[in-house]
Structures are given as structure tokens and as C-alpha cells.
Scaffold this active site. Structure first.
Site, PDB file in Angstrom:
ATOM      1  N   GLN A   1      41.584  43.117  36.998  1.00  0.00           N
ATOM      2  CA  GLN A   1      41.231  43.467  38.384  1.00  0.00           C
ATOM      3  C   GLN A   1      41.961  44.763  38.759  1.00  0.00           C
ATOM      4  OE1 GLN A   1      41.129  39.618  41.001  1.00  0.00           O
ATOM      5  NE2 GLN A   1      42.623  39.297  39.360  1.00  0.00           N
ATOM      6  N   ASN A   2      42.877  45.188  37.876  1.00  0.00           N
ATOM      7  CA  ASN A   2      43.699  46.356  38.180  1.00  0.00           C
ATOM      8  C   ASN A   2      42.906  47.632  37.980  1.00  0.00           C
ATOM      9  OD1 ASN A   2      45.710  44.488  38.563  1.00  0.00           O
ATOM     10  ND2 ASN A   2      46.647  44.817  36.550  1.00  0.00           N
ATOM     11  N   VAL A   3      43.214  48.620  38.799  1.00  0.00           N
ATOM     12  CA  VAL A   3      42.533  49.912  38.659  1.00  0.00           C
ATOM     13  C   VAL A   3      43.451  50.912  37.943  1.00  0.00           C
ATOM     14  CG1 VAL A   3      41.045  49.511  40.665  1.00  0.00           C
ATOM     15  CG2 VAL A   3      43.261  50.637  40.995  1.00  0.00           C
ATOM     16  N   ASP A   4      44.636  50.413  37.519  1.00  0.00           N
ATOM     17  CA  ASP A   4      45.556  51.309  36.786  1.00  0.00           C
ATOM     18  C   ASP A   4      45.143  51.350  35.317  1.00  0.00           C
ATOM     19  OD1 ASP A   4      47.921  48.628  36.987  1.00  0.00           O
ATOM     20  OD2 ASP A   4      46.962  49.275  35.136  1.00  0.00           O
TER      21      ASP A   4
ATOM     22  N   TYR B   1      43.598  56.647  47.645  1.00  0.00           N
ATOM     23  CA  TYR B   1      43.536  56.612  46.172  1.00  0.00           C
ATOM     24  C   TYR B   1      44.282  57.789  45.549  1.00  0.00           C
ATOM     25  CZ  TYR B   1      40.769  52.487  46.532  1.00  0.00           C
ATOM     26  OH  TYR B   1      40.390  51.191  46.821  1.00  0.00           O
TER      27      TYR B   1
ATOM     28  N   THR C   1      47.827  37.314  38.896  1.00  0.00           N
ATOM     29  CA  THR C   1      46.820  37.428  39.950  1.00  0.00           C
ATOM     30  C   THR C   1      46.899  36.224  40.872  1.00  0.00           C
ATOM     31  OG1 THR C   1      44.454  37.505  40.477  1.00  0.00           O
ATOM     32  CG2 THR C   1      45.051  36.482  38.378  1.00  0.00           C
TER      33      THR C   1
ATOM     34  N   HIS D   1      37.176  45.931  38.894  1.00  0.00           N
ATOM     35  CA  HIS D   1      37.217  46.564  40.216  1.00  0.00           C
ATOM     36  C   HIS D   1      37.314  48.078  40.139  1.00  0.00           C
ATOM     37  CE1 HIS D   1      38.860  42.483  41.861  1.00  0.00           C
ATOM     38  NE2 HIS D   1      37.566  42.442  41.596  1.00  0.00           N
TER      39      HIS D   1
HETATM   40  N1  APR Z   1      54.812  38.994  37.010  1.00  0.00           N
HETATM   41  C1  APR Z   1      53.712  38.207  37.116  1.00  0.00           C
HETATM   42  N2  APR Z   1      53.083  37.954  38.283  1.00  0.00           N
HETATM   43  C2  APR Z   1      53.608  38.519  39.378  1.00  0.00           C
HETATM   44  C3  APR Z   1      54.752  39.348  39.363  1.00  0.00           C
HETATM   45  C4  APR Z   1      55.356  39.576  38.097  1.00  0.00           C
HETATM   46  N3  APR Z   1      56.438  40.345  37.965  1.00  0.00           N
HETATM   47  N4  APR Z   1      55.008  39.743  40.635  1.00  0.00           N
HETATM   48  C5  APR Z   1      54.051  39.199  41.419  1.00  0.00           C
HETATM   49  N5  APR Z   1      53.216  38.447  40.672  1.00  0.00           N
HETATM   50  C6  APR Z   1      52.034  37.694  41.079  1.00  0.00           C
HETATM   51  C7  APR Z   1      52.053  37.183  42.510  1.00  0.00           C
HETATM   52  O1  APR Z   1      52.703  35.918  42.552  1.00  0.00           O
HETATM   53  C8  APR Z   1      50.559  37.058  42.804  1.00  0.00           C
HETATM   54  O2  APR Z   1      50.065  35.797  42.366  1.00  0.00           O
HETATM   55  O3  APR Z   1      50.940  38.586  41.021  1.00  0.00           O
HETATM   56  C9  APR Z   1      49.935  38.158  41.945  1.00  0.00           C
HETATM   57  C10 APR Z   1      49.505  39.363  42.756  1.00  0.00           C
HETATM   58  O4  APR Z   1      48.458  38.953  43.599  1.00  0.00           O
HETATM   59  P1  APR Z   1      47.708  40.056  44.463  1.00  0.00           P
HETATM   60  O5  APR Z   1      48.707  40.971  45.088  1.00  0.00           O
HETATM   61  O6  APR Z   1      46.728  39.327  45.331  1.00  0.00           O
HETATM   62  O7  APR Z   1      46.910  40.934  43.382  1.00  0.00           O
HETATM   63  P2  APR Z   1      45.564  40.568  42.662  1.00  0.00           P
HETATM   64  O8  APR Z   1      45.453  39.096  42.454  1.00  0.00           O
HETATM   65  O9  APR Z   1      45.475  41.449  41.478  1.00  0.00           O
HETATM   66  O10 APR Z   1      44.449  41.034  43.742  1.00  0.00           O
HETATM   67  C11 APR Z   1      43.096  40.896  43.336  1.00  0.00           C
HETATM   68  O11 APR Z   1      42.346  41.954  45.374  1.00  0.00           O
HETATM   69  O12 APR Z   1      42.578  43.597  46.914  1.00  0.00           O
HETATM   70  C12 APR Z   1      41.865  43.214  45.831  1.00  0.00           C
HETATM   71  O13 APR Z   1      40.748  44.633  44.366  1.00  0.00           O
HETATM   72  C13 APR Z   1      42.027  44.192  44.724  1.00  0.00           C
HETATM   73  O14 APR Z   1      42.108  43.764  42.361  1.00  0.00           O
HETATM   74  C14 APR Z   1      42.662  43.374  43.613  1.00  0.00           C
HETATM   75  C15 APR Z   1      42.257  41.976  43.962  1.00  0.00           C
END
Ligand code: APR
Length: 238
Positions: free
Chosen positions: A89-92, A56, A182, A107
Site C-alpha cells: 500500500q506504500n507509495v515509497d 507529494y 498495516t 496505491h
Molecule cells: N513495524 C511494524 N508495524 C508498525 C511499526 C513498525 N515499526 N510502526 C507502526 N506500525 C504499524 C501500526 O501499528 C499500524 O498498524 O503500522 C500500521 C500503520 O497503519 P497506517 O498508518 O494506517 O498505514 P497503512 O495501513 O499503510 O495505511 C493504508 O491508508 O491513507 C491510506 O493510501 C494510504 O496506503 C495507505 C493506506
């Protein structure tokens, strides 16, 4: 001032991708580099807190170097005409830095820490123990006033999601649902849109396919910055 329609937003790492922050599951994402069970789980915290703290610290360092992008800004500007709640879900902290005023971090938040022996059921997850560490490093031996080791104010895998009830209330009352950036892979966040009424339109902004099959869904198959422009146009035509 007439009634402002309520928009419930569920955002994920994809909304911060164009700011330069890694997503989790895209190729090259964080979970390609680290096993989440080693750096972001309750077991990891018990077995190797130093590694978790370092993970982190690195996220905080990256966050310090980036800025909100146009998608964050367009989301914030929706507040002029709508009642917007962002469940992220973002921690930013990019939604807040772009100007969004109602952001609920399901989260947790990487710029916050708390004593490791608080914020459990007994504390009813009260925020009273949470302190803002900004972009500072936090290491073993950094203790809270109550003598406990500081830990990231993050919901680790294996821990409950204390704000989910509030998020459900927000989605249940929404006139419009927007899901942006997401993969909808992590519950209970991924199931939130289902609490919106059957008549509530659900827009999804994501360049990739997402595992959501629902007649209400309008999938704007674009990156967040372009997709948000298209979404705002669709709202004007409503
Ligand atoms: N614009 C929009 N969407 C995008 C972009 C972009 N430029 N680039 C990637 N994506 C999409 C991907 O296609 C994917 O569907 O963003 C999504 C990212 O998915 P993840 O990496 O799984 O992230 P997230 O869904 O936020 O994860 C959820 O998982 O690990 C845990 O706690 C963590 O909050 C996180 C949770």
C-alpha cells in the site's frame, strides 16, 4: 530447483517506519497533520491541485533522505527460497531499493507522475503514460507531452484501485500470507488475505493489535525489523 512456495505479502506504512518515514494513523502520523481529503483525494485534486502537488513534493523529499531498513532487506532475501510477491500500500520505493523484484503498488508510487487526463477506464490504467520523476518537485504548469498537467501517479481516495484484480490472484494462489505494518483500515487492500485458501497460514507483524480475527492468524506482535527476524525463523522451522 524444486518448487518454491509462494508467499504473498501485504505491506503498509509500518514497514517503512523504522526507515524514518511517517505512518498515516499512528499518533504523529501523516493524517494527524493533514486531512487526507485535502491532499490525497480526487476532490482535492480538482479543487486545489497545487496543495496536492505540494503534499507529494514533501513526501518525495522525505523519501530521498531515507533508506530501506532491515525489514525491507529480509523481505527481499526471502526470494532466495520462496516465490515472493509484495503487494504494498506504500507509495515509497524502499522495497525495490532493498532488492525485492516483484512489488505491486496498490496505491501508486510517489516517484511517478502521469498526465492528469489519462489512466482512466478508457486507458485501462495502461502504464504507457506514466513517467518517473524521481525525487523532483512537480508544480502547476509542469505539463506532459499531450499538454495535460502532470499529477502524482497515486490512487487518490475516491479513485478505483486498478491493480486489485492482480493482487487478488496473487493472494488466491499463496501458500503463505504475510501482513506487515498495516492497520488494515483501507479496503480493498485490507480484505486481500481473505482470498487465500482456508489452509494458508496468515502471519501478521505489527506491534499493535490489528482488526483481523481469523483462526489462521499468527500475530507476531513486534516491530517490522524484529518481527521479520522471527518470521524468517518460523519459516525455517516449517
Ligand atoms: N513495524 C511494524 N508495524 C508498525 C511499526 C513498525 N515499526 N510502526 C507502526 N506500525 C504499524 C501500526 O501499528 C499500524 O498498524 O503500522 C500500521 C500503520 O497503519 P497506517 O498508518 O494506517 O498505514 P497503512 O495501513 O499503510 O495505511 C493504508 O491508508 O491513507 C491510506 O493510501 C494510504 O496506503 C495507505 C493506506
Amino acid at each position: 530447483m524444486g518448487y518454491k512456495k509462494r508467499i504473498a505479502v501485504l505491506s503498509g506504512a509500518g514497514v517503512s517506519a523504522e526507515s524514518g518515514l511517517s505512518t498515516y494513523r499512528d499518533n504523529g502520523g501523516l493524517w494527524d497533520k493533514y486531512d487526507p481529503m485535502d491532499v490525497a483525494s480526487d476532490v482535492a485534486w480538482k479543487q486545489n491541485p497545487g496543495l496536492v502537488l505540494e503534499f507529494y513534493n514533501r513526501q518525495r523529499e522525505k523519501l530521498k533522505a531515507v533508506r530501506p531498513n532491515e525489514a525491507h532487506r529480509l523481505l527481499a532475501s526471502l526470494e532466495d527460497k520462496y516465490n515472493v510477491d509484495i503487494i504494498t500500500q506504500n507509495v515509497d520505493n524502499l522495497h525495490e531499493r532493498a532488492g525485492s523484484t516483484r512489488v505491486l503498488h496498490l496505491h501508486g508510487e510517489v516517484t511517478k507522475i502521469r498526465p492528469e487526463n489519462t489512466c482512466n477506464e478508457a486507458d485501462a490504467f495502461s502504464e504507457q503514460y506514466v513517467v518517473d520523476c524521481g525525487y523532483e518537485r512537480v508544480v502547476l504548469g509542469d505539463l506532459a507531452p499531450n499538454g495535460a498537467q502532470y499529477r502524482p501517479h497515486i490512487v487518490f481516495f475516491g479513485e478505483p484501485v486498478p491493480k486489485i484484480e492482480k493482487a487478488i490472484d496473487i493472494f488466491s494462489a499463496a501458500d503463505i500470507v504475510l501482513i506487515v505494518g498495516t492497520s488494515l483500515s483501507v479496503y480493498p487492500a485490507a480484505g486481500l488475505y481473505r482470498y487465500a485458501s482456508g489452509r494458508t497460514p496468515v502471519y501478521i507483524i505489527d506491534p499493535a493489535d490489528v482488526p483481523a480475527r481469523d483462526p489462521r492468524i499468527v500475530h507476531i506482535r513486534k516491530k517490522a525489523t524484529e518481527g521479520m527476524l522471527e518470521f524468517c525463523k518460523m519459516l525455517e522451522e516449517e
